[in-house]
Design a protein around this motif. Structure first.
Motif, mmCIF file in Angstrom:
data_model
loop_
_atom_site.group_PDB
_atom_site.id
_atom_site.type_symbol
_atom_site.label_atom_id
_atom_site.label_comp_id
_atom_site.label_asym_id
_atom_site.label_seq_id
_atom_site.Cartn_x
_atom_site.Cartn_y
_atom_site.Cartn_z
ATOM 1 N N ASN A 53 10.797 69.547 -66.661
ATOM 2 C CA ASN A 53 10.010 70.289 -65.692
ATOM 3 C C ASN A 53 8.580 70.488 -66.165
ATOM 4 O OD1 ASN A 53 12.215 70.615 -64.071
ATOM 5 N ND2 ASN A 53 12.707 72.662 -64.812
ATOM 6 N N PRO A 54 7.590 70.276 -65.299
ATOM 7 C CA PRO A 54 6.237 70.662 -65.674
ATOM 8 C C PRO A 54 6.125 72.174 -65.713
ATOM 9 C CG PRO A 54 6.259 69.763 -63.455
ATOM 10 C CD PRO A 54 7.652 69.664 -63.980
ATOM 11 N N PHE A 88 -2.395 69.883 -61.152
ATOM 12 C CA PHE A 88 -2.815 68.563 -61.629
ATOM 13 C C PHE A 88 -4.318 68.525 -61.882
ATOM 14 C CE2 PHE A 88 -4.471 64.301 -60.863
ATOM 15 C CZ PHE A 88 -3.672 63.535 -61.706
ATOM 16 N N GLY A 89 -5.099 69.016 -60.929
ATOM 17 C CA GLY A 89 -6.553 69.020 -61.074
ATOM 18 C C GLY A 89 -7.015 69.882 -62.236
ATOM 19 N N LYS A 137 1.480 62.791 -70.186
ATOM 20 C CA LYS A 137 2.822 62.642 -69.612
ATOM 21 C C LYS A 137 3.051 63.677 -68.521
ATOM 22 C CE LYS A 137 7.093 61.412 -69.075
ATOM 23 N NZ LYS A 137 7.400 60.213 -68.260
ATOM 24 N N MET A 138 2.581 64.904 -68.748
ATOM 25 C CA MET A 138 2.743 65.939 -67.736
ATOM 26 C C MET A 138 1.974 65.585 -66.465
ATOM 27 S SD MET A 138 1.787 69.988 -67.920
ATOM 28 C CE MET A 138 0.044 69.626 -68.041
ATOM 29 N N LEU A 139 0.761 65.044 -66.612
ATOM 30 C CA LEU A 139 -0.039 64.651 -65.453
ATOM 31 C C LEU A 139 0.647 63.540 -64.663
ATOM 32 C CD1 LEU A 139 -3.636 64.686 -66.999
ATOM 33 C CD2 LEU A 139 -2.636 66.368 -65.443
ATOM 34 N N TYR A 146 7.394 72.016 -70.185
ATOM 35 C CA TYR A 146 6.568 70.923 -69.680
ATOM 36 C C TYR A 146 6.386 69.815 -70.720
ATOM 37 C CZ TYR A 146 2.452 72.465 -72.311
ATOM 38 O OH TYR A 146 1.574 72.798 -73.313
ATOM 39 N N PHE A 147 6.976 69.979 -71.908
ATOM 40 C CA PHE A 147 7.002 68.893 -72.881
ATOM 41 C C PHE A 147 8.209 69.093 -73.792
ATOM 42 C CE2 PHE A 147 4.953 72.185 -75.303
ATOM 43 C CZ PHE A 147 5.238 71.928 -76.628
ATOM 44 N N CYS A 148 8.510 68.091 -74.608
ATOM 45 C CA CYS A 148 9.683 68.133 -75.475
ATOM 46 C C CYS A 148 9.364 68.933 -76.743
ATOM 47 C CB CYS A 148 10.116 66.712 -75.845
ATOM 48 S SG CYS A 148 10.684 65.740 -74.444
#
Length: 303
Positions: free
Chosen positions: A6-7, A18-19, A70-72, A167-169
């Motif tokens: 999940n982000p 995103f922006g 990666k999140m983007l 949002y990341f590992c």
């Protein structure tokens, strides 16, 4: 073997998220690249302090690049997934660059200690050979730590389509999702992370205790200001890095579904690398002058 990832769950629509993160990422890359370019091209900045600063900027670029791109991609494609191999690589590089960031800040504190407490021996003590050796030693320590954690991680098993509420590992969060026993991994994680956090921070505090004692002994107010001004930027970066890192550690002790934990991680992994160039450029007189010379030279070429 796909993992749901999940982000960051913010109360904002995905396009705005995103922006925002794209803007932060581009600012971080541009600011740190500019510092590296100025330091390497300006003859006045060929000193140990700026050698370490240019490397810190490079590490910050790599650090933020382990998570944000990666999140983007996930936000843009609405595909909240990452492969097992991709997650493993992200964890490895995240641990490597975060540890290297911590150790390099410690080395920079030692550099300021020698410059202020032993100014007459500064260029002898902080020789190019020692500077490169300290940098390589920091890299080797982080390389060994990250490799050991990664190899230990391979022994842990997970259920298929495991969802990571982050949002990341992040290693500590993923261990909570394992289907096998992770006691040995948890012990290694907290012991080594504690050592890489406590020992460098203790070294920084010791260096600055000696620096403060030396500054107090300076008779003139101008001399005290000049001595302390060389440490102001580094102190600000250290406070930001360890302050947000401590926030991540404390929130990780709560439920892994905590929204506050994700926000603390954003401060630690995204905002801090972005702010470092601004802190050094705004508070450092020599770097400010180098920036002016750099932009004046560019302006002269277009006249």
């Amino acid at each position: 073997f796909i993992w749901g990832c999940n982000p960051l769950q913010l109360l904002l629509p995905f396009p705005l998220v995103f922006g925002l993160f794209l803007f932060i990422y581009l600012v971080c890359i541009t600011g740190n690249m500019l510092i590296i370019l100025i330091i390497t091209s300006d003859a006045h900045l060929q000193t140990p302090m700026y050698f370490f600063l240019s490397n810190l900027s490079f590490i910050d670029i790599c650090f933020i690049s382990t998570t944000v791109p990666k999140m983007l991609v996930n936000i843009q494609t609405q595909n909240k997934s990452i492969t097992y191999e991709g997650c493993l690589a992200q964890m490895y590089f995240f641990m490597f660059f975060s540890g290297l960031d911590s150790l390099l800040l410690t080395v920079m504190a030692y550099d300021r200690f020698v410059a202020i407490c032993h100014p007459l021996h500064y260029m002898i003590v902080m020789s190019p050979h020692l500077c490169v050796s300290l940098l390589l030693l920091s890299c080797l320590i982080c390389l060994a730590y990250s490799l050991l954690q990664t190899l230990m991680f391979l022994r842990v098993s997970f259920c298929k389509k495991t969802e990571i509420p982050h949002y990341f590992c992040e290693l500590a969060q993923i261990f909570k999702l394992a289907c096998s026993d992770t006691y040995a991994n948890d012990v290694l994680l907290y012991c080594v992370t504690g050592l890489l956090g406590i020992i460098p921070l203790s070294g920084i505090l010791f260096s600055y205790s000696k620096i403060i004692n030396s500054i107090v002994g300076i008779s003139s107010a101008r001399g005290k200001y000049k001595a302390f001004s060389t440490c102001g930027s580094h102190l600000s970066v250290v406070s930001l890095f360890y302050g947000t890192g401590l926030g991540v550690y404390l929130t990780s002790q709560m439920s892994y579904k905590s929204r506050e934990g994700s926000i603390a991680s954003v401060m630690y992994t995204v905002v801090t690398p972005m702010l470092n160039p601004f802190i050094y450029s705004l508070r450092n007189k020599d770097l400010n002058q180098a920036l002016r010379r750099f932009f004046h030279s560019i302006g002269d070429r277009f006249r």
